[in-house]
Design an enzyme around this catalytic site. Structure first.
Site, PDB file in Angstrom:
ATOM      1  N   GLY A  69      50.882  58.537  40.714  1.00  0.00           N
ATOM      2  CA  GLY A  69      49.384  58.477  40.974  1.00  0.00           C
ATOM      3  C   GLY A  69      48.599  59.483  40.379  1.00  0.00           C
ATOM      4  O   GLY A  69      47.286  59.189  40.156  1.00  0.00           O
ATOM      5  N   ASN A 148      44.538  58.872  52.355  1.00  0.00           N
ATOM      6  CA  ASN A 148      46.040  59.006  52.695  1.00  0.00           C
ATOM      7  C   ASN A 148      46.253  60.137  53.660  1.00  0.00           C
ATOM      8  O   ASN A 148      47.245  60.092  54.258  1.00  0.00           O
ATOM      9  CB  ASN A 148      46.590  59.997  51.390  1.00  0.00           C
ATOM     10  CG  ASN A 148      45.458  61.190  51.005  1.00  0.00           C
ATOM     11  OD1 ASN A 148      44.375  60.664  50.615  1.00  0.00           O
ATOM     12  ND2 ASN A 148      45.970  62.491  50.987  1.00  0.00           N
ATOM     13  N   SER A 196      51.306  54.472  42.865  1.00  0.00           N
ATOM     14  CA  SER A 196      52.457  55.546  42.799  1.00  0.00           C
ATOM     15  C   SER A 196      53.704  54.944  43.234  1.00  0.00           C
ATOM     16  O   SER A 196      53.741  54.546  44.237  1.00  0.00           O
ATOM     17  CB  SER A 196      51.986  56.885  43.339  1.00  0.00           C
ATOM     18  OG  SER A 196      53.293  57.822  43.311  1.00  0.00           O
ATOM     19  N   CYS A 318      49.904  67.164  49.140  1.00  0.00           N
ATOM     20  CA  CYS A 318      49.490  67.850  47.922  1.00  0.00           C
ATOM     21  C   CYS A 318      48.760  69.119  48.479  1.00  0.00           C
ATOM     22  O   CYS A 318      48.606  69.973  47.465  1.00  0.00           O
ATOM     23  CB  CYS A 318      48.495  66.985  47.240  1.00  0.00           C
ATOM     24  SG  CYS A 318      49.455  65.414  46.705  1.00  0.00           S
TER      25      CYS A 318
END
Length: 378
Positions: A69, A148, A196, A318
């Protein structure tokens, strides 16, 4: 262990592994080689491309394989902006994944003007704000399909239509939406989309970028000209085959998952004093429930939960390890000190009602311990 962090990654499905296995063993060829071993690999990757295109309502020539992604977001955001002749202005939302936000910042350093759209307290981009922001020199709009961290689903069809009326290409990061929401690119009205593999049962290290025919794209990776010149480098044949298998297996929205999610949310809000649901109450991903617990510490809650067999997260994987509050939650109007109390639960179709009931019980206990309202068991 109860694993409730599927927004970070999902386990690889057995059927995906079985589809991949021949290309990790006997069919090991380089798809760019002009002999039978290479041609066998080429046929496999082109079949995977065709299967993915069918799942998205796209043409096979519009599908590019990437490493995931992040690369797809970078390739779309930078690639379209650098190739498009309209102007040097891009529009993104304030709650995009860092792959999009930092790509936009990079473009800003190259002289592009970057407009960041605000969101409301639910994490929604309002159509009128996009309408007001569009200008004749706008070269790209990038707004994610579903967030997300909080799971909010954007009005992509409406937003893309507004951009289309001004002739502006529209990219959406659909990494979290894949496997849950309709990905038909024609219905969505988009010109580019990122997905992804490891978010829907394929391995890490594979992604796809859809770019509509006629949309110009400057490649980020130059070399041998693979992927029709859009992404050079020897293709990961096994992972591409796995990606196609994962999309075939994806079941879309599931009423049972939604019912379990809502029961979990209702119990947490009813039994954890001061708890606040983040994101839109109804327009959210089926397997996503996220909260803040003012007066606590989100990381400490996570440690308490993991010690009792419940694995979840404080937000985006992340950003794990960062001391900064979530840019998503602060963009939604939460104070930094409240944003740092966030806990996110994300789950799939195999997560049972009992799993979520146990997780809720442990969360109630953990928040009580961290806040000082409950006793730590001896």
């Amino acid at each position: 262990m109860i694993y409730l962090d599927e927004a970070a990654t999902t386990p690889v499905k057995r059927e995906v592994l079985e589809a991949m296995w021949p290309y990790l063993g006997p069919d090991f060829g380089n798809p760019s080689s002009h002999h039978e071993v290479g041609e066998s690999a080429r046929r496999a990757i082109e079949q995977a491309r065709a299967d993915i295109a069918q799942a998205l309502g796209a043409r096979a020539s519009e599908i590019t394989f990437t490493s995931g992604g992040t690369e797809s977001d970078n390739a779309a955001t930078k690639g379209i902006a650098l190739a498009a002749p309209r102007g040097r202005r891009v529009i993104v939302s304030a709650i995009e994944h860092p792959a999009v936000l930092e790509s936009a910042e990079f473009l800003g350093r190259l002289g592009h003007e970057v407009t960041v759209l605000d969101v409301d307290h639910r994490g929604m981009v309002q159509p009128e704000s996009l309408t007001a922001a569009l200008r004749d020199d706008t070269t790209l709009v990038s707004i994610q399909y579903a967030n997300n961290e909080v799971g909010t689903i954007q009005q992509i069809e409406t937003l893309s239509r507004i951009a289309a009326e001004r002739g502006v290409p529209f990219h959406t990061d659909a990494v979290q939406a894949a496997g849950w929401l309709d990905l038909d690119v024609t219905r969505l009205g988009i010109q580019a989309m990122s997905i992804s593999g490891h978010k829907l049962g394929a391995p890490k290290g594979i992604g796809i970028l859809y770019v509509a025919r006629g949309t110009r794209l400057e490649p980020l990776i130059h070399g041998g000209g693979q992927e029709s010149g859009r992404r050079s480098g020897t293709e990961n044949v096994a992972a591409a085959v796995g990606m196609a298998a994962a999309l075939r297996l994806a079941g879309g929205a599931n009423d049972e998952v939604v019912a379990r999610r809502d029961a979990f949310i209702d119990r947490v809000l009813a039994e954890v004093p001061g708890s606040i649901l983040t994101g839109d109450r109804h327009h959210r991903l089926p397997g996503s429930a996220s909260f803040v617990f003012p007066g606590t510490n989100g990381e400490t809650i996570l440690l308490e939960l993991e010690a009792h067999g419940v694995v979840c997260s404080s937000g985006s994987a992340c950003a794990a390890g960062s001391d900064e509050p979530s840019h998503v939650l602060t963009a939604m109007g939460l104070p930094a000190e409240v944003a740092q109390t966030a806990v996110r639960f994300t789950f799939g179709r195999t997560t049972t009602a009992d799993d979520l009931d146990t997780a809720a019980t442990e969360l109630i206990r953990a928040v009580g311990v961290v806040s000082g309202r409950g006793a730590r068991p001896s």
